[in-house]
Design an enzyme around this catalytic site. Sequence first.
Site, PDB file in Angstrom:
ATOM      1  N   ASP A 181       0.845  -1.203   0.000  1.00 13.62           N
ATOM      2  CA  ASP A 181       0.000   0.000   0.000  1.00 13.62           C
ATOM      3  C   ASP A 181       0.881   1.255   0.000  1.00 13.62           C
ATOM      4  O   ASP A 181       2.096   1.170   0.078  1.00 13.62           O
ATOM      5  CB  ASP A 181      -0.943  -0.001   1.209  1.00 13.62           C
ATOM      6  CG  ASP A 181      -0.190   0.010   2.534  1.00 13.62           C
ATOM      7  OD1 ASP A 181       0.889  -0.618   2.611  1.00 13.62           O
ATOM      8  OD2 ASP A 181      -0.655   0.651   3.489  1.00 13.62           O
ATOM      9  N   HIS A 514       1.832  -9.023  -3.026  1.00 12.76           N
ATOM     10  CA  HIS A 514       0.785  -8.002  -2.957  1.00 12.76           C
ATOM     11  C   HIS A 514       1.467  -6.636  -2.983  1.00 12.76           C
ATOM     12  O   HIS A 514       2.081  -6.212  -2.000  1.00 12.76           O
ATOM     13  CB  HIS A 514      -0.018  -8.189  -1.667  1.00 12.76           C
ATOM     14  CG  HIS A 514      -1.110  -7.169  -1.513  1.00 12.76           C
ATOM     15  ND1 HIS A 514      -2.327  -7.278  -2.148  1.00 12.76           N
ATOM     16  CD2 HIS A 514      -1.171  -6.022  -0.793  1.00 12.76           C
ATOM     17  CE1 HIS A 514      -3.090  -6.255  -1.825  1.00 12.76           C
ATOM     18  NE2 HIS A 514      -2.411  -5.461  -1.010  1.00 12.76           N
ATOM     19  N   ASP A 563       1.332 -17.690  -3.439  1.00 10.90           N
ATOM     20  CA  ASP A 563       2.093 -16.661  -4.154  1.00 10.90           C
ATOM     21  C   ASP A 563       1.175 -15.984  -5.163  1.00 10.90           C
ATOM     22  O   ASP A 563       1.272 -16.201  -6.377  1.00 10.90           O
ATOM     23  CB  ASP A 563       3.300 -17.313  -4.845  1.00 10.90           C
ATOM     24  CG  ASP A 563       4.247 -16.273  -5.427  1.00 10.90           C
ATOM     25  OD1 ASP A 563       3.941 -15.066  -5.353  1.00 10.90           O
ATOM     26  OD2 ASP A 563       5.301 -16.684  -5.962  1.00 10.90           O
ATOM     27  N   GLU A 572       2.300 -10.258   1.150  1.00 11.22           N
ATOM     28  CA  GLU A 572       2.677  -8.863   0.975  1.00 11.22           C
ATOM     29  C   GLU A 572       4.186  -8.730   1.181  1.00 11.22           C
ATOM     30  O   GLU A 572       4.855  -9.661   1.669  1.00 11.22           O
ATOM     31  CB  GLU A 572       1.909  -7.970   1.970  1.00 11.22           C
ATOM     32  CG  GLU A 572       1.998  -6.502   1.601  1.00 11.22           C
ATOM     33  CD  GLU A 572       0.843  -5.644   2.140  1.00 11.22           C
ATOM     34  OE1 GLU A 572      -0.108  -6.198   2.731  1.00 11.22           O
ATOM     35  OE2 GLU A 572       0.900  -4.414   1.953  1.00 11.22           O
TER      36      GLU A 572
HETATM   37  O1  9MR Z   1       2.630  -6.440   9.752  1.00 11.37           O
HETATM   38  C1  9MR Z   1       1.299  -6.140  10.187  1.00 11.37           C
HETATM   39  C2  9MR Z   1       0.764  -7.326  10.937  1.00 11.37           C
HETATM   40  O2  9MR Z   1       1.507  -7.536  12.124  1.00 11.37           O
HETATM   41  C3  9MR Z   1      -0.712  -7.110  11.260  1.00 11.37           C
HETATM   42  O3  9MR Z   1      -1.237  -8.300  11.820  1.00 11.37           O
HETATM   43  C4  9MR Z   1      -1.472  -6.739   9.989  1.00 11.37           C
HETATM   44  C5  9MR Z   1      -2.958  -6.461  10.226  1.00 11.37           C
HETATM   45  O4  9MR Z   1      -3.139  -5.300  10.976  1.00 11.37           O
HETATM   46  O5  9MR Z   1      -0.891  -5.587   9.407  1.00 11.37           O
HETATM   47  C6  9MR Z   1       0.437  -5.770   9.003  1.00 11.37           C
HETATM   48  O6  9MR Z   1       0.916  -4.579   8.465  1.00 11.37           O
HETATM   49  C7  9MR Z   1       0.320  -4.121   7.265  1.00 11.37           C
HETATM   50  C8  9MR Z   1      -0.170  -2.702   7.522  1.00 11.37           C
HETATM   51  O7  9MR Z   1      -1.226  -2.725   8.423  1.00 11.37           O
HETATM   52  C9  9MR Z   1      -0.547  -1.962   6.259  1.00 11.37           C
HETATM   53  N1  9MR Z   1       0.495  -2.026   5.279  1.00 11.37           N
HETATM   54  C10 9MR Z   1       0.877  -3.395   4.952  1.00 11.37           C
HETATM   55  C11 9MR Z   1       1.390  -4.105   6.185  1.00 11.37           C
HETATM   56  C12 9MR Z   1       1.932  -5.490   5.855  1.00 11.37           C
HETATM   57  O8  9MR Z   1       0.921  -6.380   5.509  1.00 11.37           O
END
Ligand code: 9MR
Length: 603
Positions: A181, A514, A563, A572
Amino acid sequence: MANDQQNSDTSRMATETLRNVRINQVGYLLAAAKHATVVTSATTPLTWQLRDVSSTVVASGTTTVFGHDATSGDHVHSVDFSAYQQPGEGFTLQAGDDISHPFRISTDIYRQLKYDALAYFYHNRSGIPIEMPYAGGEQWTRPAGHLDVPPNKGDTNVPCAPDTGRSYELDVSGGWYDAGDHGKYVVNAGISLWTLLNQYERATYYGSTATFADGTMNIPERNNGVPDLLDEARWELDFLLKMQVPEGQPQAGMAHHKMHDAAWTGLPISPEQDPQQRYLRPPSTAATLNLAATAAQAARIWKEIDPAYSQRCQRAAERAWQAALAQPQVYAPHSDSTGGGPYGDTELGDEFYWAAAELYTTTRATEYQRFIRQSPYYLQVPTTFGPNSVPAMTWGTTQALGTITLATVRDDEHNMEAEAARQSIVDAANVFVGILDQQGYRVPFDPGPTGKYAWGSNSFVLNNLIILALAYDFTEDAIYLNAVVDGMDYILGCNALDKSYVSGYGVNPLQNPHHRFWAHQLDPRFPPVPPGAVSGGPNSSVQDPYAQSIGLAGCAAQKCYVDHIESYSTNEVAINWNAPLAWVTAFLDEQAHSMTNAAEPQP
Ligand code: 9MR
């Protein structure tokens, strides 16, 4: 070199089938441990043969039956061919009737990967065009994202969100996009920036900073007289400094928790095409402490390199620290997840300890020393595995960062804490080493009684490897170095899916993370992922609709992965995950050139 490798790997992939003999697909370091895992229902040992490129058997032996491996659900055997120490390409390992993918044995397994892992950060810079020659290939070039050129609505004067009751705007341009994102989050920027700076600082005291000196990395700041690793880190630090609430505004000195789009954008989209309004979310104590910690760390690192910048960082850190002390319980809500991730955290004792440890190391002021000594997190490195499968460190569990800093910085006049901090790290490393033999794939991470892997599990493994690597620095006991090697083997293919989770590396590499720009899978006009990005990896909770739609629910932990670009909860990429990949691969590459027969236990 890596680009060619990426292209050939990608074309080979289509026909590549999974093998039951699981290996590190990039290869094995000449003088270190060489382990493989074999998936087989056999209950008695199998014979194995290592063949060189001309199919000559160069080593052989019998497997060790491990049995059922809980995190993968596989019945496996182990192979140890550490004793073989001749370099070459095209080796294969056979066990019973099964044959591995071909692999290399060499000292240069991580030579390019350590740079590609850092290139991730350049690729994900906001507020600067991604250009040749730095992009590594025309397909990865793009205009600057989020400099208020329409349709972008940010980031040079970003308003506070309407629901915050705050009415100012800030220039929060620059920095790195967090992940797939386009959000920028101070909590998560903190651990990512810290990891890059610690890579530099650790090299100062235990290795060599020459590898990342000026002119070594492919970034626009090369040849500016400053080590390139620090140039990359400063891109993020400058953004963090901008997130601090200015004097005259409510909660001055605190840091805004995050800034991101009002609503999630769809995929694919290049950053400069993002039409969403972007907002500053309110300050939080967690973000403020992340700023205090990393700005304090930077103040000592830039002290000689750029004294004015160093002083600016120190002022920002001290201001943030005072603001956090004054407002210790301002939490970012878990529910704040429209258009950006929440990064919510309501246990901030660890962040307080981390920030105080950084401030103490930089200033040696007794107030910070008193603070850390009274902290319940004093000298801690987590190793206990509760229901949430916490590794040594994550974006929300930061005490190990403080302990590592206390242990790493050699300052003989003020090293009261250092010896004890080093011991804590070695103690934690011993726990991780103890886990290896209980894991069919020798992963130095144990999910505990639930057997579940969480979101970003690959970073859990990589962060534990930092602890093991430091234990090696402090003791020079090869048991820790070989555990780091085992952990990288897991990341690069010795796992339940025969998958290298790093793009461009291995026979079956990460291909479809992602990511809004590396979206080739959805639209051929967008590029594929460049080499050196690590996937978040298996996530037992299967938290995205795509992974759910293909029936992943109920999967064994190591198999909760797909994947596919739409699987944001398993596939991601993110700054806090690539940072430990960069740290660990740099460490291994450094050791590859200095180790002599680390595969043999030291007396
Ligand atoms: O790394 C984060 C993980 O620990 C959480 O469980 C998750 C859900 O809140 O979010 C992950 O971080 C994401 C972030 O919220 C938004 N940008 C992408 C991040 C990686 O997936």
